[in-house]
Design a protein around this motif. Structure first.
Motif, short mmCIF file in Angstrom:
data_model
loop_
_atom_site.label_atom_id
_atom_site.label_comp_id
_atom_site.label_asym_id
_atom_site.label_seq_id
_atom_site.Cartn_x
_atom_site.Cartn_y
_atom_site.Cartn_z
N ILE A 1 0.83 -1.21 0.00
CA ILE A 1 0.00 0.00 0.00
C ILE A 1 0.86 1.26 0.00
O ILE A 1 0.59 2.22 -0.73
N VAL A 2 1.92 1.25 0.80
CA VAL A 2 2.76 2.44 0.94
C VAL A 2 3.68 2.62 -0.26
O VAL A 2 3.76 3.70 -0.85
N ASN A 3 4.39 1.57 -0.63
CA ASN A 3 5.41 1.68 -1.68
C ASN A 3 4.90 1.34 -3.07
O ASN A 3 5.57 1.66 -4.06
N GLY A 4 3.76 0.68 -3.16
CA GLY A 4 3.25 0.31 -4.47
C GLY A 4 4.19 -0.64 -5.19
O GLY A 4 4.83 -1.49 -4.58
N SER A 5 4.30 -0.46 -6.49
CA SER A 5 5.18 -1.30 -7.29
C SER A 5 6.61 -0.80 -7.30
O SER A 5 7.49 -1.42 -7.88
N GLY A 6 6.84 0.35 -6.67
CA GLY A 6 8.18 0.93 -6.66
C GLY A 6 8.40 1.92 -7.77
O GLY A 6 9.47 2.51 -7.87
N ASP A 7 7.39 2.13 -8.62
CA ASP A 7 7.51 3.08 -9.72
C ASP A 7 7.25 4.48 -9.20
O ASP A 7 6.21 4.75 -8.61
N GLU A 8 8.21 5.36 -9.41
CA GLU A 8 8.06 6.74 -8.93
C GLU A 8 6.91 7.46 -9.63
O GLU A 8 6.36 8.42 -9.12
N ASN A 9 6.57 6.98 -10.82
CA ASN A 9 5.50 7.63 -11.58
C ASN A 9 4.18 6.89 -11.44
O ASN A 9 3.31 6.99 -12.29
N ASP A 10 4.07 6.11 -10.37
CA ASP A 10 2.85 5.34 -10.14
C ASP A 10 1.69 6.29 -9.91
O ASP A 10 1.69 7.08 -8.98
N GLU A 11 0.68 6.22 -10.77
CA GLU A 11 -0.47 7.12 -10.67
C GLU A 11 -1.75 6.31 -10.57
O GLU A 11 -2.68 6.46 -11.35
N ARG A 12 -1.80 5.40 -9.61
CA ARG A 12 -3.00 4.60 -9.44
C ARG A 12 -4.15 5.48 -8.99
O ARG A 12 -3.99 6.43 -8.24
N GLY A 13 -5.32 5.15 -9.46
CA GLY A 13 -6.50 5.88 -9.02
C GLY A 13 -6.63 7.24 -9.67
O GLY A 13 -6.98 8.21 -9.01
N ASN A 14 -6.36 7.34 -10.97
CA ASN A 14 -6.44 8.63 -11.64
C ASN A 14 -7.85 9.20 -11.65
O ASN A 14 -8.04 10.39 -11.89
N GLU A 15 -8.86 8.35 -11.42
CA GLU A 15 -10.22 8.85 -11.45
C GLU A 15 -10.49 9.84 -10.32
O GLU A 15 -11.47 10.57 -10.35
N TYR A 16 -9.60 9.86 -9.34
CA TYR A 16 -9.78 10.79 -8.23
C TYR A 16 -8.91 12.04 -8.37
O TYR A 16 -8.92 12.90 -7.51
N ASP A 17 -8.16 12.14 -9.47
CA ASP A 17 -7.25 13.26 -9.62
C ASP A 17 -7.98 14.59 -9.72
O ASP A 17 -7.43 15.63 -9.38
N ASP A 18 -9.22 14.59 -10.23
CA ASP A 18 -9.96 15.84 -10.36
C ASP A 18 -10.17 16.50 -9.01
O ASP A 18 -10.24 17.71 -8.90
N TYR A 19 -10.32 15.73 -8.01
CA TYR A 19 -10.55 16.27 -6.68
C TYR A 19 -9.24 16.40 -5.89
O TYR A 19 -9.20 17.06 -4.86
N GLY A 20 -8.19 15.78 -6.39
CA GLY A 20 -6.89 15.89 -5.74
C GLY A 20 -6.76 15.07 -4.47
O GLY A 20 -5.70 15.08 -3.85
N ARG A 21 -7.82 14.36 -4.09
CA ARG A 21 -7.77 13.63 -2.82
C ARG A 21 -6.83 12.44 -2.89
O ARG A 21 -6.00 12.24 -2.00
N TRP A 22 -7.00 11.65 -3.95
CA TRP A 22 -6.18 10.44 -4.04
C TRP A 22 -4.71 10.78 -4.21
O TRP A 22 -3.84 10.13 -3.63
N ARG A 23 -4.42 11.81 -5.00
CA ARG A 23 -3.03 12.18 -5.21
C ARG A 23 -2.39 12.64 -3.90
O ARG A 23 -1.24 12.28 -3.60
N LYS A 24 -3.10 13.41 -3.12
CA LYS A 24 -2.56 13.85 -1.83
C LYS A 24 -2.35 12.67 -0.89
O LYS A 24 -1.35 12.60 -0.18
N LEU A 25 -3.31 11.75 -0.91
CA LEU A 25 -3.19 10.57 -0.05
C LEU A 25 -2.00 9.72 -0.47
O LEU A 25 -1.26 9.21 0.39
N ARG A 26 -1.79 9.57 -1.78
CA ARG A 26 -0.66 8.80 -2.28
C ARG A 26 0.66 9.44 -1.88
O ARG A 26 1.62 8.75 -1.52
N LYS A 27 0.72 10.77 -1.93
CA LYS A 27 1.95 11.46 -1.54
C LYS A 27 2.24 11.27 -0.06
O LYS A 27 3.39 11.08 0.34
#
Length: 282
Positions: A42-68
């Motif tokens: 959950i924390v590290n994902g696949s190890g890809d620095e450009n991992d952008e899972r959950g792009n459907e939430y990018d409009d609200y910015g919530r998922w991206r902030k949570l991922r960071k």
């Protein structure tokens, strides 16, 4: 394979053997190991620095902030601290055995027979593995992970030799630049020289404050949790094979890996890989 054995089976390190299957529950159970593994994913994902899972939430910015936020968590360090806490709970007497201050250091006298025995039983069997894992693999992995930095096999070999030539006089364990350690540090976010320096300072601090009494805590450390950390370090190391561009390279890699696993010897697998590579060049 070793990491999976650590997770699945109870280990008897004094005899280098497994001592039965690990229980599902407990302070060193399979459930705990699985929870730690899920946390790392959950924390590290696949190890890809450009991992952008959950792009459907990018409009609200919530998922991206949570991922960071999750990506900034030191997952390996947190699991290590958890393991130390569990080790103290499993063996509360280890705290009473703490002795503050560094352990005594003395220069050893190594006899001719000990030199001979060490060379025959230690150096010769270990040399193929050290060359493969501590020199060739480290240089290749460093080039893959940090292409902007140059690492020579000569410099790596010299530093490995110096570490062991100096350390053996003080009873130190054999040391090397393991490719697995480099892969693990990269996987869990340690990607600069400062991280290695901080690691060294931390180890020196523990050695000066607690000395060899720290070993008692490590003896109670949950082996299943250790296996999880080793597993993800091994996966990160294996991921470097993704840059193979030809079927020939993949074939040599698979032969080497298969022989190493089946024969339980990295040296034999390495030699078979070299032979297959040379035969394909004919």
């Amino acid at each position: 394979m070793t990491a999976v054995k650590y997770i699945r089976n109870v280990q008897n390190f004094s005899k280098s053997k497994s001592a039965g299957e690990r229980d599902w529950v407990g302070l060193d159970g399979l459930i705990l190991a699985l929870i730690c593994a899920c946390f790392i994913i959950i924390v590290n994902g696949s190890g890809d620095e450009n991992d952008e899972r959950g792009n459907e939430y990018d409009d609200y910015g919530r998922w991206r902030k949570l991922r960071k936020i999750m990506a900034s968590l030191p997952s390996a360090f947190m699991i290590f601290i958890l393991g130390v806490i569990l080790a103290i709970i499993r063996g509360p007497n280890v705290v009473k055995g703490f002795k503050f201050g560094p352990s005594s250091i003395k220069v050893l006298k190594i006899s001719k027979d000990e030199w001979k025995e060490g060379f025959i039983k230690g150096t010769i069997p270990q040399l193929p593995l050290s060359i493969l894992n501590s020199v060739i693999a480290v240089c290749k992995l460093s080039t893959d992970l940090f292409p902007e930095k140059e690492v020579s096999a000569t410099s790596v070999s010299i530093t490995v030799g110096l570490m062991n030539l100096i350390g053996c006089w003080f009873g130190a364990m054999p040391c090397c630049h393991g490719a697995g350690g480099l892969a693990g540090q990269y996987k869990f976010g340690g990607r600069s020289g400062g991280c290695v320096a901080m690691l060294g300072v931390g180890k020196l601090g523990l050695g000066l404050v607690l000395g060899s009494s720290m070993v008692r805590v490590l003896e109670q450390f949950p082996v299943g949790v250790l296996g999880v950390l080793l597993l993800f370090a091994g996966i990160e190391l294996a991921m470097c094979s993704k840059d193979m561009n030809t079927k020939e390279e993949a074939f040599v890699m698979l032969v080497c890996a298969t022989v190493s696993l089946v024969g339980s010897s990295a040296a034999i697998g390495f030699l078979c890989g070299i032979v297959v590579h040379l035969l394909l060049r004919i």
